[in-house]
Scaffold this active site. Structure first.
Site, PDB file in Angstrom:
ATOM      1  N   GLN A  22      12.772  -1.271  15.095  1.00  0.00           N
ATOM      2  CA  GLN A  22      11.440  -1.203  14.509  1.00  0.00           C
ATOM      3  C   GLN A  22      11.488  -1.253  12.981  1.00  0.00           C
ATOM      4  O   GLN A  22      12.505  -0.989  12.359  1.00  0.00           O
ATOM      5  CB  GLN A  22      10.733   0.095  14.943  1.00  0.00           C
ATOM      6  N   CYS A  23      10.327  -1.585  12.383  1.00  0.00           N
ATOM      7  CA  CYS A  23      10.157  -1.459  10.936  1.00  0.00           C
ATOM      8  C   CYS A  23      10.034   0.032  10.576  1.00  0.00           C
ATOM      9  O   CYS A  23       9.435   0.789  11.338  1.00  0.00           O
ATOM     10  CB  CYS A  23       8.900  -2.184  10.481  1.00  0.00           C
ATOM     11  N   PRO A  24      10.589   0.467   9.464  1.00  0.00           N
ATOM     12  CA  PRO A  24      11.304  -0.309   8.435  1.00  0.00           C
ATOM     13  C   PRO A  24      12.824  -0.305   8.616  1.00  0.00           C
ATOM     14  O   PRO A  24      13.549  -0.747   7.753  1.00  0.00           O
ATOM     15  CB  PRO A  24      10.933   0.449   7.169  1.00  0.00           C
TER      16      PRO A  24
END
Length: 816
Positions: free
Chosen positions: A754-756
Site C-alpha cells: 500500500q501507499c506510502p
C-alpha cells in the site's frame, strides 16, 4: 560608589605537577593541530582538562572548577583578566558553581590554564568522565538552620578526588554535593550521584557530626531521586566511604553502553540494599590512608569568621529608597551571627562582564573581607556584610550594574547555554529566558510578592543542564515539524521543587511553540492568581489543576500558524534565520507518508497525556497500558518512514532496532535516549508490572516521553517534501522511452504494498544505487500508480517507461 580599592591577584607558585600538566596539554594541542592525534583521541583528553568544543568551529568553552563556590577578591580580578584576554570580556557562572568562558581559541588554552594556576584555580576534571566540581550550599557556615558548616568537608572530598587515579577514566561523569540542612534548597542532595546532608547526634552526652548520605540521584533525560545509603555516616567515615562508592562504580558500572553508565543506573540495577552491602565491603577492604581525615584536626579552624572591615560611609541617603528596600527583601538574609547579613548579587542568566568582575572584586574586598561564593542559581553571594553597611553595599553594586533585586524569585530565570553555543542544544534557552524576563518586567510582575517563590529554569534540550526538573516552571527545548518547516518548541515541566534538597521533580505536561512560551508563563501566573485557594502554593495549585485542565488552558498557545501567515514562529529567539536542526543527518520521504507519520506521533502524544491523567487518578495499571501504546506508536511512526508495516509488538521492536537504532537514525550514542533504548526490549516485551507504584509508573512515562521526543527529533531531521496531488495518469502517454536498451540494475516487486510504503521501499532501493542506474518496479493500479511516480519525480528521479501488465503497472526508473 564603587570602593576605590585596587585588588591585585595574589599569585602563588605553581606546583610542578600542575606546570607539567599544562605543558603536556600544550604539546597535545600542537600534535592535534599537526594531525598526529585524531579527534577520537584528543576529545577525552581535552574534556578531562575542562575544555569543551562549541557549536562554532575553532573555538572552545573552558570550565573553571570552584569547589564549594569559594573565591577571593584576587581570584575575581584574575578571572576578569582571563575574560578580557580570551573570552570577549564575558564570564558565565554555572549551575555547578563553576566559571565558564566561551569563544576561547584552542591554541591559547595553555596560557589561560597557567593564568588560573597562578591564583590556585584549575580546569582539571571540570568536564568529561570524572568527578565534577563538588558543590556546597553557599550559605554554609552562616546559615541559621544548618547543622554545621559543611565547607571543610566538601573541600576535603574535592581535594581527595582531584587528579586521583581512581577517577581518571570513569564510565561517565560523577557529581557530589553537600548541604548543611534538610529544609532549604542548599546542596540539592537528592539529584546527585552522592549527596551529603549534615546531621548532628548526641552520643553519651557528646555532640557527634555526620551526614545523611544519598546515592544514585541524577537529572538528565531519565531523572532519578537519590536513595539513602546511610542515615548517619560519621564524618570520620566520609572520605573513605565516598572513595568506596566511586571504586564500586568504577568497577561495576556499565561501560559498553555509556548511556546506562551513570551511577544512578547501577544503584537501580543492584537495588539500594545490595549496593550498600557492596560499598561497605569495599570500604572495609581499603588500605587506610592518613590523608583521609587529616583535615579533621582543624576542621573548626577552617570555617570563616567575621572579617576585619573598616567602617564605610552610610550610603548617602540610599537607605529607604524603593530599589534598596526591594533588594533587601529579595537578596538579603540574616546570618546566624548577630549583626551580619549575606547578600546575593543577581547575575541575569549567570553572565558578568570583566569590568563588573573587577568592580565586584573591589566591593568584595571592601564589604566582605575579600571573600565571596558562587551559587547554583548562577549568582554570587557576599557573606559577612554588616547590617549597617547594606545601603552603601547596594549603592556600590548599582554603580557596577550589579544591584538588581529578585535573586531566587520568578524573574531570576536559570538558563543553560542552549543552541547558541552548545553542540547538544536544540533551542535557544537563553533567548527564551531573556524574553520571559522582559515579559515579567513589562507586566510589572517581576517583583510581585505573590509570585516571587516561583522558580523558572530553562534547558535547551532534555539533558537538564539548567535543572528544569526541579523548577516550579521548567522548560526544555524540542522541535515540531509543521508542513515543510520545523518550529522550535519547549516542553513545559511543572511542579518541581528545590526545597528540601530537590525532594521532588516536575512532570512534563504540554509542548508550546517557543514564541508562545513567554505567554504560557504569563498565563500560568495569571491563572494561579485568579484561582488559587488561600495559602495555596504554586505546586499544590498545579497538582489540583491537573493535566487535563492545563492542556485545555494552553490549547490556544499550542497552535502554530502557517509559515505564510507568520514566519516568526519558525525562527528561534535571537536568530534571524529560519529554525533548523543543523549538523544533523537528513533523509527524504514524501506525500501521504507525512500525514500518516504525524498522525501516529499525535496518537502517541495523546497516549502519554492520558497516562499522566490515569496516574493522577491512581489507576496505575491502565497508565502503564497507555505508556505501552505510546511506545509502540512512536516506533511504528519511525518504521513508516522506512516503508515497513510490522505486525505485533515483538516484530515492531525487532524492526525498530534493525531499521532505526542500529543504523543510527535514533542515535543510541546520544545521552538523551541511549539509556531508554537499552531498556526498550524489556518495556515492549514485558509491559506489565505487578502492583506498580506511582514512582515506577512516573519513570515509565518519563521514558516514553524521551522515546517519543527522540523519534520526533529523528523525523524532523528528515527533508520531507509532500507530493502535490496528482490527477489519474494516462500511463502509456507518460512514458519517456529510453533511446537504447539499457541494463536493469535492480528489480522490485511491490504488488500488494500500500501507499506510502511502496514509495518508501522504492526510495530506499534507489538510495543504494548509483546515479543513472535503472530500477524496475511493479506497483498496483489505482492509488499507487497515481502517487508513486509523482513522488519519485519530486525526488529528482526520471520515469523512463510505464507499462500496464494485467492489473498492475511496471515502471522503469533512472536514478537522479
Amino acid at each position: 560608589m564603587i570602593p576605590a580599592v585596587e585588588v591585585a591577584p595574589q599569585t602563588v607558585e605553581i606546583p610542578e605537577a600542575v606546570r607539567r600538566e599544562i605543558e603536556v596539554f600544550s604539546v597535545e594541542v600542537e600534535r592535534y593541530r599537526r594531525g598526529q592525534v585524531g579527534d577520537d583521541q584528543f576529545k577525552p583528553f581535552r574534556l578531562q582538562h575542562g575544555i569543551y568544543g562549541q557549536r562554532q568551529s575553532d573555538v572552545q568553552m573552558v570550565r573553571v572548577k570552584i569547589p564549594g563556590g569559594g573565591l577571593n577578591a584576587g581570584q575575581l580580578a584574575r578571572l576578569a583578566d582571563v575574560a578580557d584576554e580570551h573570552s570577549e570580556g564575558i564570564c558565565h557562572v554555572t549551575t555547578r558553581q563553576d566559571f565558564q568562558y566561551h569563544w576561547v581559541r584552542l591554541d591559547r588554552v595553555p596560557e589561560l590554564m597557567t593564568q588560573l594556576a597562578e591564583v590556585g584555580l584549575t580546569t582539571r576534571e571540570a568536564c568529561g568522565n570524572t568527578i565534577r566540581n563538588v558543590t556546597g550550599c553557599p550559605m554554609s557556615g552562616v546559615c541559621q538552620t544548618e547543622a554545621f558548616d559543611v565547607t571543610p568537608y566538601a573541600r576535603a572530598v574535592s581535594r581527595h578526588f582531584l587528579r586521583n587515579p581512581l577517577c581518571q577514566q570513569l564510565a561517565r561523569k560523577f557529581k557530589i554535593a553537600f548541604s548543611g540542612c534538610v529544609e532549604q534548597a542548599c546542596g540539592l542532595a537528592h539529584m546527585h550521584c552522592i549527596g551529603a546532608v549534615a546531621q548532628v547526634r548526641e552520643e553519651g552526652g557528646v555532640e557527634r557530626r555526620g551526614f545523611k548520605l544519598y546515592v544514585g540521584g541524577g537529572l538528565g533525560p531519565a531523572p532519578y531521586q537519590a536513595q539513602v545509603l546511610s542515615d548517619f555516616l560519621p564524618v570520620e567515615e566520609l572520605v573513605p566511604t565516598c572513595h568506596a562508592i566511586v571504586s564500586v562504580y568504577n568497577r561495576m558500572g556499565e561501560r559498553r553502553n555509556r548511556n546506562k553508565a551513570r551511577v544512578k543506573f547501577l544503584v537501580d540495577k543492584l537495588g539500594i540494599e545490595k549496593f550498600r552491602q557492596v560499598v561497605f565491603e569495599e570500604r572495609a577492604g581499603l588500605e587506610v590512608d592518613p590523608d583521609w581525615n587529616a583535615y579533621l584536626k582543624d576542621v573548626d579552624g577552617a570555617s570563616e569568621t567575621a572579617p576585619e572591615v573598616p567602617p564605610v560611609e552610610s550610603g548617602n541617603g540610599h537607605a529607604g529608597t524603593e530599589a534598596f528596600e526591594q533588594w533587601v527583601h529579595t537578596n538579603v538574609v540574616d546570618q546566624k551571627q548577630a549583626g551580619y547579613c549575606a547578600a546575593s548579587v543577581t547575575l541575569p542568566l549567570g553572565d558578568i562582564t570583566s569590568e563588573q568582575l573587577r568592580d565586584l572584586a573591589r566591593i568584595t574586598q571592601r564589604f566582605a573581607g575579600g571573600r565571596i561564593r558562587t551559587a547554583v542559581d548562577q549568582n554570587f553571594l557576599l557573606r559577612w556584610v554588616r547590617q549597617e553597611d547594606l545601603p552603601a553595599l547596594h549603592q556600590a553594586l548599582c554603580a557596577a550594574g550589579l544591584g538588581e533585586a529578585g535573586s531566587g524569585t520568578i524573574v531570576d530565570v536559570t538558563a543553560c547555554p542552549g543552541a547558541d553555543t552548545c553542540n547538544l542544544g536544540i533551542t535557544s534557552s537563553r533567548g527564551l529566558a531573556r524574553e520571559i524576563r522582559k515579559t515579567l518586567f513589562a507586566s510589572g510582575d517581576a517583583f510581585a510578592k505573590d509570585l516571587e517563590d516561583i522558580k523558572i529554569k530553562i534547558s535547551g534540550c532534555p539533558n537538564s543542564c539548567a535543572q528544569h526538573h526541579i523548577a516550579n516552571i521548567g522548560l526544555f527545548g524540542s522541535s515540531v515539524r509543521v508542513g515543510d518547516h520545523i518550529v522550535p518548541h519547549f516542553q513545559l515541566v511543572l511542579g518541581g521543587q528545590t526545597e528540601e534538597n530537590s525532594a521532588a521533580y516536575g512532570m512534563a505536561t504540554v509542548k508550546i511553540p517557543s514564541k508562545n512560551a513567554p505567554a504560557a508563563v504569563r498565563l500560568l501566573a495569571d491563572t494561579y492568581r485568579k484561582e488559587r485557594r488561600d495559602g495555596e502554593r504554586f505546586n499544590d495549585f498545579i497538582r489540583r489543576l491537573g493535566k487535563a485542565r492545563l492542556r485545555d488552558l494552553m490549547a490556544d498557545l499550542r497552535e502554530v500558524p502557517k509559515f505564510e501567515e507568520n514566519d516568526d514562529y519558525y525562527r528561534d529567539w535571537g536568530h534571524d534565520a529560519e529554525f533548523s536542526l543543523k549538523d544533523m543527518g537528513v533523509g527524504e520521504c514524501a506525500g501521504q507518508l507525512v500525514e500518516m507519520v504525524e498522525l501516529q506521533f499525535g496518537e502517541s502524544d495523546r497516549d502519554i497525556f492520558e497516562a499522566n491523567l490515569l496516574l493522577e487518578k491512581g489507576r496505575h495499571g491502565e497508565a502503564l497500558e497507555r505508556v505501552f501504546d505510546a511506545t509502540l506508536k512512536a516506533m511504528s511512526a519511525m518504521l513508516t518512514t522506512q516503508g515497513v508495516q510490522p505486525d505485533g509488538p515483538q516484530k515492531t521492536l525487532e524492526l525498530f532496532q534493525e531499521r532505526c537504532i542500529q543504523p543510527g537514525l535514533i542515535a543510541h550514542s546520544d545521552s538523551r535516549i541511549g539509556a531508554v533504548l537499552e531498556d526498550l526490549p524489556d518495556r515492549v516485551l514485558h509491559p506489565r508490572v505487578e502492583n506498580p507504584t506511582a514512582d515506577r509508573v512516573r519513570l515509565r512515562i518519563d521514558e516514553a516521553v524521551l522515546l517519543v521526543e527522540a523519534c520526533h527529533l529523528a523525523y524532523n531531521r528528515m527533508k520531507i517534501t509532500p507530493a502535490a496531488p496528482a490527477a489519474e495518469p494516462a500511463p502509456a502517454q507518460e512514458a519517456e522511452q529510453p533511446a537504447a536498451v539499457e541494463e536493469i540494475a535492480a528489480v522490485l516487486d511491490l504488488s500488494g504494498v500500500q501507499c506510502p510504503f511502496n514509495y518508501v521501499q522504492a526510495k530506499l532501493q534507489l538510495e543504494q544505487m548509483e546515479p543513472g542506474q535503472l530500477l524496475e518496479v511493479t506497483i498496483d493500479a489505482g492509488e499507487p500508480i497515481r502517487n508513486v511516480p509523482k513522488s519519485l519525480r519530486n525526488d529528482g528521479h526520471q520515469i523512463l517507461d510505464t507499462k500496464k501488465v494485467g492489473g498492475r503497472y511496471r515502471l522503469v526508473i533512472r536514478k537522479g
